[in-house]
Design a protein around this motif. Structure first.
Motif, short mmCIF file in Angstrom:
data_model
loop_
_atom_site.label_atom_id
_atom_site.label_comp_id
_atom_site.label_asym_id
_atom_site.label_seq_id
_atom_site.Cartn_x
_atom_site.Cartn_y
_atom_site.Cartn_z
N ILE A 207 0.84 -1.20 0.00
CA ILE A 207 0.00 0.00 0.00
C ILE A 207 0.87 1.25 0.00
O ILE A 207 0.58 2.23 -0.71
CB ILE A 207 -0.94 -0.01 1.22
N LYS B 68 0.82 4.14 -2.87
CA LYS B 68 0.63 5.56 -2.60
C LYS B 68 1.78 6.39 -3.16
O LYS B 68 1.58 7.52 -3.61
CB LYS B 68 0.51 5.79 -1.09
N ASN C 103 1.05 7.26 -6.51
CA ASN C 103 -0.24 7.97 -6.61
C ASN C 103 -1.37 7.10 -7.14
O ASN C 103 -2.27 7.61 -7.85
CB ASN C 103 -0.10 9.23 -7.46
N LYS D 34 -7.07 6.00 -4.20
CA LYS D 34 -7.51 5.28 -3.00
C LYS D 34 -8.52 4.18 -3.33
O LYS D 34 -8.46 3.08 -2.77
CB LYS D 34 -8.13 6.27 -2.01
N ILE E 228 -6.80 1.14 -4.65
CA ILE E 228 -6.13 0.42 -3.56
C ILE E 228 -7.14 -0.44 -2.81
O ILE E 228 -6.90 -1.63 -2.55
CB ILE E 228 -5.44 1.40 -2.60
#
Length: 249
Positions: A52, A56, A59, A62, A65
């Motif tokens: 994760i 991030k 980029n 969310k 993810i």
């Protein structure tokens, strides 16, 4: 070219930013799916936490993810992905390890064999080159983000085994079990991390001239164009003079 940050910035990829970004997203999502297969509990799954964090860093949105986690745990379809490592040789006898994440084992092995042959390489038997590499955690930090004293103090105290100074980066290596602790130590100190991942570090390297390096870099490009390829590790090395020559082209 994870594991080779010394020459990872050679400008043979210029003009491919969009393709690289798409590849980063695919790679990050697949790593999350694989990590979440063990457990979707982020607090108790170090690999998932690292996956994760890496997502991030590039980029990855969310929602992507969260969907990747759900695919890994089986809440959503699309989690039938297998980790496979292929071994082979490239131009100049350079050893290659190719880590893939694929939903079709038969297709990907045929594609890897074809790509290696196309790039003047060949597929090896299982175990033929893996013994030449050590499994390590690798963290890369820009030199302008942290002082030498700070990187040494934080890294060694957190469990780093080796800290290598390169042109633009600090290359920090540790045992796989210490990757999470070392990464966390720098993050909690407010230091930006370029990458933190598991890497195959060659025990010995083969130095190539400019022509050999061009051929090897072309093969790496061909391999990395495949969406199923997660990482390509080699024992290739190039001198500063050859890097300058390649950058000038």
């Amino acid at each position: 070219m994870a594991g080779h940050s010394k020459w990872a910035n050679i400008k043979h990829r210029k003009g491919r930013q969009d393709a690289v970004r798409s590849k980063q997203f695919t790679r990050a999502a697949k790593e999350i799916i694989i990590a979440a297969k063990v457990s979707g509990d982020i607090a108790n799954n170090p690999r998932l936490r690292s996956a994760i964090a890496a997502a991030k860093a590039v980029n990855l949105p969310k929602d992507k993810i969260e969907n990747a986690i759900k695919k890994g745990t089986g809440e959503l379809a699309g989690g039938d992905i297998h980790e496979i490592t292929y071994e082979g040789y490239g131009p100049g006898g350079v050893a290659i390890l190719i880590e893939v994440a694929s939903d079709n084992k038969n297709r990907i092995v045929a594609e890897m064999r074809h790509t290696l042959n196309k790039g003047n390489g060949n597929m090896g038997e299982a175990g033929s080159v893996a013994w030449m590499f050590d499994n390590k955690g690798q963290i890369v930090i820009k030199k302008d983000a942290v002082s030498e004293e700070q990187v040494m103090d934080l890294g060694l105290e957190a469990g780093a085994e080796d800290i290598i100074e390169e042109d633009e980066n600090w290359d920090i290596r540790c045992e796989p079990t210490d990757l999470e602790a070392v990464r966390t130590a720098f993050e909690e100190a407010g230091i930006a991390i370029e990458s933190a991942e598991m890497a195959k570090i060659p025990q010995n390297t083969i130095e190539l001239d400019a022509e050999g390096a061009k051929k090897m870099l072309r093969l790496i490009d061909l391999l990395e164009e495949n969406d199923d390829v997660q990482n390509v590790f080699t024992n290739m090395d190039v001198s500063d003079d050859v890097m300058a020559e390649l950058n000038a082209e």
